[in-house]
Design a protein around this motif. Structure first.
Motif, PDB file in Angstrom:
ATOM      1  N   MET A   1       0.854  -1.168   0.000  1.00  0.00           N
ATOM      2  CA  MET A   1       0.000   0.000   0.000  1.00  0.00           C
ATOM      3  C   MET A   1       0.897   1.227   0.000  1.00  0.00           C
ATOM      4  N   ASP A   2       0.678   2.074  -0.945  1.00  0.00           N
ATOM      5  CA  ASP A   2       1.504   3.269  -1.043  1.00  0.00           C
ATOM      6  C   ASP A   2       0.852   4.399  -0.262  1.00  0.00           C
ATOM      7  N   ARG A   3       1.503   4.814   0.828  1.00  0.00           N
ATOM      8  CA  ARG A   3       0.977   5.904   1.653  1.00  0.00           C
ATOM      9  C   ARG A   3       1.611   7.234   1.302  1.00  0.00           C
ATOM     10  N   SER A   4       2.553   7.234   0.354  1.00  0.00           N
ATOM     11  CA  SER A   4       3.328   8.444   0.074  1.00  0.00           C
ATOM     12  C   SER A   4       2.557   9.459  -0.755  1.00  0.00           C
ATOM     13  N   ILE A   5       2.838  10.719  -0.458  1.00  0.00           N
ATOM     14  CA  ILE A   5       2.285  11.847  -1.204  1.00  0.00           C
ATOM     15  C   ILE A   5       3.486  12.612  -1.744  1.00  0.00           C
ATOM     16  N   HIS A   6       3.578  12.686  -3.062  1.00  0.00           N
ATOM     17  CA  HIS A   6       4.711  13.354  -3.693  1.00  0.00           C
ATOM     18  C   HIS A   6       4.273  14.704  -4.260  1.00  0.00           C
ATOM     19  N   ALA A   7       5.008  15.729  -3.917  1.00  0.00           N
ATOM     20  CA  ALA A   7       4.774  17.061  -4.475  1.00  0.00           C
ATOM     21  C   ALA A   7       6.132  17.604  -4.907  1.00  0.00           C
ATOM     22  N   VAL A   8       6.200  18.058  -6.120  1.00  0.00           N
ATOM     23  CA  VAL A   8       7.457  18.570  -6.661  1.00  0.00           C
ATOM     24  C   VAL A   8       7.981  19.696  -5.775  1.00  0.00           C
ATOM     25  N   GLY A   9       9.234  19.573  -5.405  1.00  0.00           N
ATOM     26  CA  GLY A   9       9.866  20.607  -4.596  1.00  0.00           C
ATOM     27  C   GLY A   9       9.583  20.496  -3.107  1.00  0.00           C
ATOM     28  N   HIS A  10       8.881  19.446  -2.688  1.00  0.00           N
ATOM     29  CA  HIS A  10       8.562  19.262  -1.268  1.00  0.00           C
ATOM     30  C   HIS A  10       8.986  17.864  -0.837  1.00  0.00           C
ATOM     31  N   PRO A  11       9.323  17.709   0.431  1.00  0.00           N
ATOM     32  CA  PRO A  11       9.671  16.363   0.895  1.00  0.00           C
ATOM     33  C   PRO A  11       8.451  15.438   0.820  1.00  0.00           C
ATOM     34  N   THR A  12       8.713  14.174   0.650  1.00  0.00           N
ATOM     35  CA  THR A  12       7.619  13.195   0.606  1.00  0.00           C
ATOM     36  C   THR A  12       6.917  13.158   1.952  1.00  0.00           C
ATOM     37  N   GLU A  13       5.611  13.162   1.904  1.00  0.00           N
ATOM     38  CA  GLU A  13       4.805  13.033   3.111  1.00  0.00           C
ATOM     39  C   GLU A  13       4.047  11.716   3.034  1.00  0.00           C
ATOM     40  N   TYR A  14       3.546  11.266   4.162  1.00  0.00           N
ATOM     41  CA  TYR A  14       2.835   9.990   4.212  1.00  0.00           C
ATOM     42  C   TYR A  14       1.483  10.167   4.883  1.00  0.00           C
ATOM     43  N   THR A  15       0.482   9.546   4.293  1.00  0.00           N
ATOM     44  CA  THR A  15      -0.846   9.578   4.889  1.00  0.00           C
ATOM     45  C   THR A  15      -0.945   8.469   5.925  1.00  0.00           C
ATOM     46  N   ASN A  16      -1.804   8.642   6.884  1.00  0.00           N
ATOM     47  CA  ASN A  16      -2.085   7.594   7.850  1.00  0.00           C
ATOM     48  C   ASN A  16      -3.206   6.717   7.317  1.00  0.00           C
ATOM     49  N   VAL A  17      -3.116   5.432   7.594  1.00  0.00           N
ATOM     50  CA  VAL A  17      -4.170   4.502   7.190  1.00  0.00           C
ATOM     51  C   VAL A  17      -4.749   3.849   8.431  1.00  0.00           C
ATOM     52  N   THR A  18      -5.936   3.312   8.274  1.00  0.00           N
ATOM     53  CA  THR A  18      -6.593   2.613   9.376  1.00  0.00           C
ATOM     54  C   THR A  18      -6.458   1.109   9.171  1.00  0.00           C
ATOM     55  N   TRP A  19      -6.729   0.367  10.231  1.00  0.00           N
ATOM     56  CA  TRP A  19      -6.734  -1.094  10.102  1.00  0.00           C
ATOM     57  C   TRP A  19      -7.821  -1.538   9.135  1.00  0.00           C
ATOM     58  N   ALA A  20      -8.920  -0.822   9.099  1.00  0.00           N
ATOM     59  CA  ALA A  20      -9.995  -1.175   8.160  1.00  0.00           C
ATOM     60  C   ALA A  20      -9.504  -1.076   6.723  1.00  0.00           C
ATOM     61  N   GLU A  21      -8.716  -0.044   6.413  1.00  0.00           N
ATOM     62  CA  GLU A  21      -8.169   0.107   5.058  1.00  0.00           C
ATOM     63  C   GLU A  21      -7.185  -1.019   4.733  1.00  0.00           C
ATOM     64  N   VAL A  22      -6.343  -1.375   5.696  1.00  0.00           N
ATOM     65  CA  VAL A  22      -5.382  -2.461   5.486  1.00  0.00           C
ATOM     66  C   VAL A  22      -6.139  -3.772   5.241  1.00  0.00           C
ATOM     67  N   LYS A  23      -7.157  -4.031   6.038  1.00  0.00           N
ATOM     68  CA  LYS A  23      -7.917  -5.278   5.896  1.00  0.00           C
ATOM     69  C   LYS A  23      -8.702  -5.316   4.590  1.00  0.00           C
ATOM     70  N   THR A  24      -9.174  -4.171   4.132  1.00  0.00           N
ATOM     71  CA  THR A  24      -9.864  -4.110   2.840  1.00  0.00           C
ATOM     72  C   THR A  24      -8.893  -4.439   1.715  1.00  0.00           C
ATOM     73  N   GLU A  25      -7.686  -3.896   1.789  1.00  0.00           N
ATOM     74  CA  GLU A  25      -6.652  -4.176   0.788  1.00  0.00           C
ATOM     75  C   GLU A  25      -6.279  -5.663   0.815  1.00  0.00           C
ATOM     76  N   ARG A  26      -6.137  -6.197   2.016  1.00  0.00           N
ATOM     77  CA  ARG A  26      -5.811  -7.629   2.152  1.00  0.00           C
ATOM     78  C   ARG A  26      -6.892  -8.489   1.513  1.00  0.00           C
ATOM     79  N   LYS A  27      -8.121  -8.185   1.807  1.00  0.00           N
ATOM     80  CA  LYS A  27      -9.246  -8.947   1.248  1.00  0.00           C
ATOM     81  C   LYS A  27      -9.234  -8.888  -0.280  1.00  0.00           C
ATOM     82  N   MET A  28      -8.966  -7.709  -0.828  1.00  0.00           N
ATOM     83  CA  MET A  28      -8.927  -7.545  -2.276  1.00  0.00           C
ATOM     84  C   MET A  28      -7.838  -8.410  -2.894  1.00  0.00           C
ATOM     85  N   TRP A  29      -6.622  -8.383  -2.331  1.00  0.00           N
ATOM     86  CA  TRP A  29      -5.519  -9.163  -2.893  1.00  0.00           C
ATOM     87  C   TRP A  29      -5.757 -10.661  -2.775  1.00  0.00           C
ATOM     88  N   LEU A  30      -6.281 -11.089  -1.649  1.00  0.00           N
ATOM     89  CA  LEU A  30      -6.551 -12.518  -1.504  1.00  0.00           C
ATOM     90  C   LEU A  30      -7.654 -12.965  -2.467  1.00  0.00           C
TER      91      LEU A  30
END
Length: 87
Positions: A1-30
């Motif tokens: 899961m890519d949490r990174s936010i890229h903006a030209v000329g700015h350092p990379t920032e990262y979004t926070n995710v929830t366990w629900a989002e992780v579990k949804t991604e897991r379910k999709m891949w499986l």
């Protein structure tokens, strides 16, 4: 899961995710890789690719063992390119 936010000329920032989002991604891949385990397809996959897919799916099953949802998202495994037959 890519949490990174890229903006030209700015350092990379990262979004926070929830366990629900992780579990949804897991379910999709499986779910998206379940079809490889149909007997007629599995029999056509060589042992190396079977092991690779088994490892990928096991890493997703174990994803909730991480301390935080962000750690889990950062450790999310990459699906083998050959197994992405739905794309």
């Amino acid at each position: 899961m890519d949490r990174s936010i890229h903006a030209v000329g700015h350092p990379t920032e990262y979004t926070n995710v929830t366990w629900a989002e992780v579990k949804t991604e897991r379910k999709m891949w499986l779910r998206n890789t379940d079809n490889w385990y149909w007997p007629d397809r599995w029999a056509q996959v060589d042992a190396e690719h079977q092991a690779e897919l088994n490892e990928f799916r096991q890493e997703w099953r174990d994803i909730t063992e991480h301390e935080t949802a962000n750690d889990a998202a950062d450790a999310a495994p990459e699906c083998p390119a050959w197994a992405r037959d739905w794309e």
